[in-house]
Design an enzyme around this catalytic site. Structure first.
Site, PDB file in Angstrom:
ATOM      1  N   ASN A   1     -10.882  -7.660   6.949  1.00 43.36           N
ATOM      2  CA  ASN A   1     -11.586  -6.725   7.924  1.00 43.36           C
ATOM      3  C   ASN A   1     -12.801  -7.319   8.479  1.00 43.36           C
ATOM      4  O   ASN A   1     -13.874  -6.567   8.696  1.00 43.36           O
ATOM      5  CB  ASN A   1     -11.727  -5.268   7.543  1.00 43.36           C
ATOM      6  CG  ASN A   1     -10.220  -4.724   7.282  1.00 43.36           C
ATOM      7  OD1 ASN A   1      -9.501  -4.474   7.949  1.00 43.36           O
ATOM      8  ND2 ASN A   1     -10.076  -4.198   5.985  1.00 43.36           N
TER       9      ASN A   1
ATOM     10  N   TYR B   1      -4.982   0.003  -4.377  1.00 44.27           N
ATOM     11  CA  TYR B   1      -3.601   0.490  -4.277  1.00 44.27           C
ATOM     12  C   TYR B   1      -2.970   0.945  -5.542  1.00 44.27           C
ATOM     13  O   TYR B   1      -2.359   0.251  -6.066  1.00 44.27           O
ATOM     14  CB  TYR B   1      -2.620  -0.621  -3.607  1.00 44.27           C
ATOM     15  CG  TYR B   1      -3.160  -1.197  -2.249  1.00 44.27           C
ATOM     16  CD1 TYR B   1      -4.083  -0.670  -1.509  1.00 44.27           C
ATOM     17  CD2 TYR B   1      -2.651  -2.187  -1.867  1.00 44.27           C
ATOM     18  CE1 TYR B   1      -4.370  -1.306  -0.209  1.00 44.27           C
ATOM     19  CE2 TYR B   1      -2.969  -3.049  -0.531  1.00 44.27           C
ATOM     20  CZ  TYR B   1      -3.875  -2.287   0.002  1.00 44.27           C
ATOM     21  OH  TYR B   1      -4.137  -2.895   1.326  1.00 44.27           O
TER      22      TYR B   1
ATOM     23  N   TRP C   1       0.923  -1.318   0.014  1.00 46.72           N
ATOM     24  CA  TRP C   1      -0.165  -0.071  -0.029  1.00 46.72           C
ATOM     25  C   TRP C   1       0.888   1.051  -0.080  1.00 46.72           C
ATOM     26  O   TRP C   1       1.829   1.508   0.846  1.00 46.72           O
ATOM     27  CB  TRP C   1      -0.973   0.005   1.246  1.00 46.72           C
ATOM     28  CG  TRP C   1      -1.681   1.007   1.243  1.00 46.72           C
ATOM     29  CD1 TRP C   1      -2.498   1.798   0.237  1.00 46.72           C
ATOM     30  CD2 TRP C   1      -2.498   1.549   2.320  1.00 46.72           C
ATOM     31  NE1 TRP C   1      -3.271   2.764   0.856  1.00 46.72           N
ATOM     32  CE2 TRP C   1      -3.409   2.723   2.085  1.00 46.72           C
ATOM     33  CE3 TRP C   1      -2.282   1.380   3.823  1.00 46.72           C
ATOM     34  CZ2 TRP C   1      -4.129   3.422   3.051  1.00 46.72           C
ATOM     35  CZ3 TRP C   1      -3.081   1.969   4.723  1.00 46.72           C
ATOM     36  CH2 TRP C   1      -4.091   2.922   4.239  1.00 46.72           C
TER      37      TRP C   1
ATOM     38  N   GLY D   1       1.911  -0.649  12.680  1.00 48.30           N
ATOM     39  CA  GLY D   1       1.102   0.475  13.004  1.00 48.30           C
ATOM     40  C   GLY D   1       1.217   1.665  12.152  1.00 48.30           C
ATOM     41  O   GLY D   1       0.759   2.742  12.319  1.00 48.30           O
TER      42      GLY D   1
ATOM     43  N   SER E   1      -0.620  -3.774   8.604  1.00 49.71           N
ATOM     44  CA  SER E   1      -0.100  -2.736   9.315  1.00 49.71           C
ATOM     45  C   SER E   1       0.477  -3.006  10.700  1.00 49.71           C
ATOM     46  O   SER E   1       0.584  -2.782  11.802  1.00 49.71           O
ATOM     47  CB  SER E   1      -0.984  -1.658   9.736  1.00 49.71           C
ATOM     48  OG  SER E   1      -1.902  -1.121   8.535  1.00 49.71           O
ATOM     49  N   PRO E   2       1.531  -4.077  10.508  1.00 50.20           N
ATOM     50  CA  PRO E   2       2.323  -4.738  11.683  1.00 50.20           C
ATOM     51  C   PRO E   2       3.219  -3.452  12.541  1.00 50.20           C
ATOM     52  O   PRO E   2       3.312  -3.895  13.690  1.00 50.20           O
ATOM     53  CB  PRO E   2       2.953  -5.735  11.338  1.00 50.20           C
ATOM     54  CG  PRO E   2       3.309  -5.684   9.905  1.00 50.20           C
ATOM     55  CD  PRO E   2       2.079  -4.966   9.298  1.00 50.20           C
TER      56      PRO E   2
ATOM     57  N   GLN F   1      -7.778 -11.068   6.331  1.00 50.88           N
ATOM     58  CA  GLN F   1      -6.545 -10.121   6.738  1.00 50.88           C
ATOM     59  C   GLN F   1      -7.113  -9.011   7.484  1.00 50.88           C
ATOM     60  O   GLN F   1      -8.328  -8.414   7.128  1.00 50.88           O
ATOM     61  CB  GLN F   1      -6.087  -9.608   5.164  1.00 50.88           C
ATOM     62  CG  GLN F   1      -5.039  -8.826   5.422  1.00 50.88           C
ATOM     63  CD  GLN F   1      -4.340  -8.339   3.964  1.00 50.88           C
ATOM     64  OE1 GLN F   1      -4.362  -6.887   3.664  1.00 50.88           O
ATOM     65  NE2 GLN F   1      -3.958  -9.079   2.886  1.00 50.88           N
TER      66      GLN F   1
ATOM     67  N   HIS G   1     -12.246  -6.857   0.031  1.00 50.30           N
ATOM     68  CA  HIS G   1     -11.447  -5.619   0.890  1.00 50.30           C
ATOM     69  C   HIS G   1     -12.151  -5.435   2.261  1.00 50.30           C
ATOM     70  O   HIS G   1     -11.161  -5.473   3.204  1.00 50.30           O
ATOM     71  CB  HIS G   1     -10.966  -4.475   0.084  1.00 50.30           C
ATOM     72  CG  HIS G   1      -9.850  -3.833   0.551  1.00 50.30           C
ATOM     73  ND1 HIS G   1      -9.009  -3.123  -0.349  1.00 50.30           N
ATOM     74  CD2 HIS G   1      -9.181  -3.568   1.593  1.00 50.30           C
ATOM     75  CE1 HIS G   1      -7.849  -2.530   0.151  1.00 50.30           C
ATOM     76  NE2 HIS G   1      -7.933  -2.992   1.520  1.00 50.30           N
TER      77      HIS G   1
ATOM     78  N   ASN H   1      13.238  -7.270   8.522  1.00 51.59           N
ATOM     79  CA  ASN H   1      11.855  -7.672   8.638  1.00 51.59           C
ATOM     80  C   ASN H   1      11.864  -9.200   8.573  1.00 51.59           C
ATOM     81  O   ASN H   1      11.183  -9.915   9.150  1.00 51.59           O
ATOM     82  CB  ASN H   1      10.767  -7.105   7.715  1.00 51.59           C
ATOM     83  CG  ASN H   1      10.692  -5.339   7.905  1.00 51.59           C
ATOM     84  OD1 ASN H   1      11.027  -5.097   9.073  1.00 51.59           O
ATOM     85  ND2 ASN H   1      10.067  -4.711   7.125  1.00 51.59           N
TER      86      ASN H   1
HETATM   87  P1  NAP Z   1       3.333  -0.854   8.227  1.00 54.57           P
HETATM   88  O1  NAP Z   1       3.631  -2.194   7.333  1.00 54.57           O
HETATM   89  O2  NAP Z   1       2.693  -1.413   9.695  1.00 54.57           O
HETATM   90  O3  NAP Z   1       4.393   0.135   8.052  1.00 54.57           O
HETATM   91  C1  NAP Z   1       4.756   0.544   7.161  1.00 54.57           C
HETATM   92  C2  NAP Z   1       6.011   1.546   7.503  1.00 54.57           C
HETATM   93  O4  NAP Z   1       7.136   1.048   8.066  1.00 54.57           O
HETATM   94  C3  NAP Z   1       6.837   2.406   6.319  1.00 54.57           C
HETATM   95  O5  NAP Z   1       6.748   3.725   6.483  1.00 54.57           O
HETATM   96  C4  NAP Z   1       7.954   1.555   6.186  1.00 54.57           C
HETATM   97  O6  NAP Z   1       8.871   2.498   5.791  1.00 54.57           O
HETATM   98  C5  NAP Z   1       8.270   1.307   7.658  1.00 54.57           C
HETATM   99  N1  NAP Z   1       9.158   0.059   7.910  1.00 54.57           N
HETATM  100  C6  NAP Z   1       8.819  -1.237   7.306  1.00 54.57           C
HETATM  101  N2  NAP Z   1      10.078  -1.919   7.998  1.00 54.57           N
HETATM  102  C7  NAP Z   1      10.670  -1.055   8.551  1.00 54.57           C
HETATM  103  C8  NAP Z   1      11.825  -1.250   9.256  1.00 54.57           C
HETATM  104  N3  NAP Z   1      12.309  -2.638   9.583  1.00 54.57           N
HETATM  105  N4  NAP Z   1      12.403  -0.374   9.941  1.00 54.57           N
HETATM  106  C9  NAP Z   1      11.665   1.061  10.023  1.00 54.57           C
HETATM  107  N5  NAP Z   1      10.706   1.436   9.417  1.00 54.57           N
HETATM  108  C10 NAP Z   1      10.236   0.298   8.786  1.00 54.57           C
HETATM  109  O7  NAP Z   1       2.021  -0.401   7.400  1.00 54.57           O
HETATM  110  P2  NAP Z   1       1.189  -0.794   6.164  1.00 54.57           P
HETATM  111  O8  NAP Z   1       1.576  -0.308   4.780  1.00 54.57           O
HETATM  112  O9  NAP Z   1      -0.175   0.000   6.577  1.00 54.57           O
HETATM  113  O10 NAP Z   1       0.612  -2.037   6.353  1.00 54.57           O
HETATM  114  C11 NAP Z   1       1.464  -3.126   5.802  1.00 54.57           C
HETATM  115  C12 NAP Z   1       0.522  -3.849   4.433  1.00 54.57           C
HETATM  116  O11 NAP Z   1      -0.851  -4.472   4.948  1.00 54.57           O
HETATM  117  C13 NAP Z   1       0.210  -2.703   3.283  1.00 54.57           C
HETATM  118  O12 NAP Z   1       1.177  -2.121   2.628  1.00 54.57           O
HETATM  119  C14 NAP Z   1      -1.041  -3.603   2.850  1.00 54.57           C
HETATM  120  O13 NAP Z   1      -0.363  -4.394   1.711  1.00 54.57           O
HETATM  121  C15 NAP Z   1      -1.599  -4.227   3.774  1.00 54.57           C
HETATM  122  N6  NAP Z   1      -2.746  -3.575   4.302  1.00 54.57           N
HETATM  123  C16 NAP Z   1      -4.121  -3.982   4.165  1.00 54.57           C
HETATM  124  C17 NAP Z   1      -5.448  -3.114   4.673  1.00 54.57           C
HETATM  125  C18 NAP Z   1      -6.691  -4.004   4.561  1.00 54.57           C
HETATM  126  O14 NAP Z   1      -7.646  -3.294   4.889  1.00 54.57           O
HETATM  127  N7  NAP Z   1      -6.756  -5.119   4.276  1.00 54.57           N
HETATM  128  C19 NAP Z   1      -5.094  -2.167   5.302  1.00 54.57           C
HETATM  129  C20 NAP Z   1      -3.992  -1.485   5.391  1.00 54.57           C
HETATM  130  C21 NAP Z   1      -2.771  -2.364   5.127  1.00 54.57           C
HETATM  131  P3  NAP Z   1       9.547   2.284   4.115  1.00 54.57           P
HETATM  132  O15 NAP Z   1       8.524   2.150   3.281  1.00 54.57           O
HETATM  133  O16 NAP Z   1      10.226   3.501   3.959  1.00 54.57           O
HETATM  134  O17 NAP Z   1      10.636   1.039   4.298  1.00 54.57           O
END
Ligand code: NAP
Length: 276
Positions: free
Chosen positions: A135, A48, A21, A189, A186-187, A157, A104, A244
């Site tokens: 969700n 996305y 995303w 947050g 969003s692991p 998811q 979704h 990760n």
């Molecule tokens: P997230 O994975 O919780 O956080 C992403 C953020 O963390 C980015 O800014 C990334 O930076 C940073 N990050 C990642 N690894 C890191 C590390 N090792 N050290 C420091 N910063 C780190 O947030 P998310 O994108 O919301 O969630 C993950 C995925 O879940 C989404 O991309 C999407 O595919 C899915 N999702 C699904 C739904 C749904 O409704 N089904 C909703 C939200 C998300 P960089 O990018 O700069 O590396």
């Protein structure tokens, strides 16, 4: 990369996958690095913008290695709309199937039975291998499953990070009883990871030092500590992807789990499922 069976699919899937995303074109290198590290569970959605096209590029020549997940948006999830949305995603992804296709989120815009009927037709047509949702709370999961004649819902998811554990209240136990994989999104947050200076950050640091890991690796390990659990962090930075990947393949001790519970309290019995 540690793998485990993804519900009833018979497919072993990496415990840590890759979210996309808001990933921009500069995320391509990170996506590829993740694939090389075995993070071949790649998550996208028609919503996305640009992500499906980017994944098409990352999958070039290696499609069969990838466990690809995409999603239909609720506004498109009528019977015909779901069929159309899937075709459009396949075109953008430059592939002829996705491994799991998800609704979704629940919106009530279209009857769930119509969405699920279309999903089953997509399985029959070979355009999707398995059906999932995102969700959904327990009642919604039951209604979605009721709309399917032959197939089983293979995953839900859901939002799952240390500061948002509502899934543990009802959805996780129910999914485990039904052999439904729980994929935590969003692991970290979504950029709201506990600061190193606060009480929560310090607890993560203590645990990380005990294992020679980082606080984010501790978080990912915790979020995938059960056989039903998978996580899909998004990282556009190659170093982040490498970090990760190290979130799995080792185990937190009971003392670590107690410390986590003390600073990130688990949910109460009837807590509603949160979503982003
Ligand atoms: P997230 O994975 O919780 O956080 C992403 C953020 O963390 C980015 O800014 C990334 O930076 C940073 N990050 C990642 N690894 C890191 C590390 N090792 N050290 C420091 N910063 C780190 O947030 P998310 O994108 O919301 O969630 C993950 C995925 O879940 C989404 O991309 C999407 O595919 C899915 N999702 C699904 C739904 C749904 O409704 N089904 C909703 C939200 C998300 P960089 O990018 O700069 O590396």
């Amino acid at each position: 990369m540690q793998t485990r069976l993804f519900a009833s699919t018979g497919v072993k899937v990496p415990v840590i996958g890759q979210g996309t995303w808001q990933m921009k074109k500069d995320g391509l290198e990170a996506l590829r690095a993740g694939i090389d590290l075995g993070m071949i569970h790649i998550d996208t959605a028609e919503m996305y913008t640009g992500s499906e096209e980017l994944i098409a590029e990352a999958m070039r020549g290696i499609r069969k290695r990838i466990f690809l997940v995409s999603k239909v948006s609720p506004s498109n999830a009528s019977y015909k709309g779901t069929l159309r949305a899937c075709d459009a995603s396949l075109k953008r992804l430059r592939t002829d199937y996705v491994d799991v296709y998800l609704l979704h989120w629940w919106s009530g815009s279209h009857p769930i039975a119509d969405t699920m009927r279309a999903m089953e037709e997509l399985v029959t047509a070979g355009k999707i291998r398995h059906i999932g949702v995102s969700n959904l709370d327990v009642d919604q999961l039951k209604q979605a499953q009721k709309g399917l004649k032959r197939e089983k819902i293979v995953c839900n998811q859901v939002l799952y990070h240390l500061r948002s554990r509502s899934v543990e209240s009802q959805v996780l136990p129910y999914c485990e009883s039904q052999n439904i994989a729980v994929v935590g999104y969003s692991p970290f947050g979504k950029g709201n990871f506990p600061a190193a200076t606060g009480k929560q950050g310090k607890a993560l640091q203590t645990i990380a030092e005990r294992h020679g890991k980082t606080p984010r690796q501790v978080a990912l390990n915790f979020l995938t500590r059960r056989k039903s659990l998978f996580a899909i962090p998004k990282a556009s930075n190659v170093d982040h992807v490498r970090e990760n990947a190290g979130g799995t393949g080792w185990e937190l001790a009971p003392d670590d789990l107690r410390l986590i519970d003390s600073v990130f309290p688990p949910p109460g019995e009837n807590e509603p499922l949160e979503m982003i």
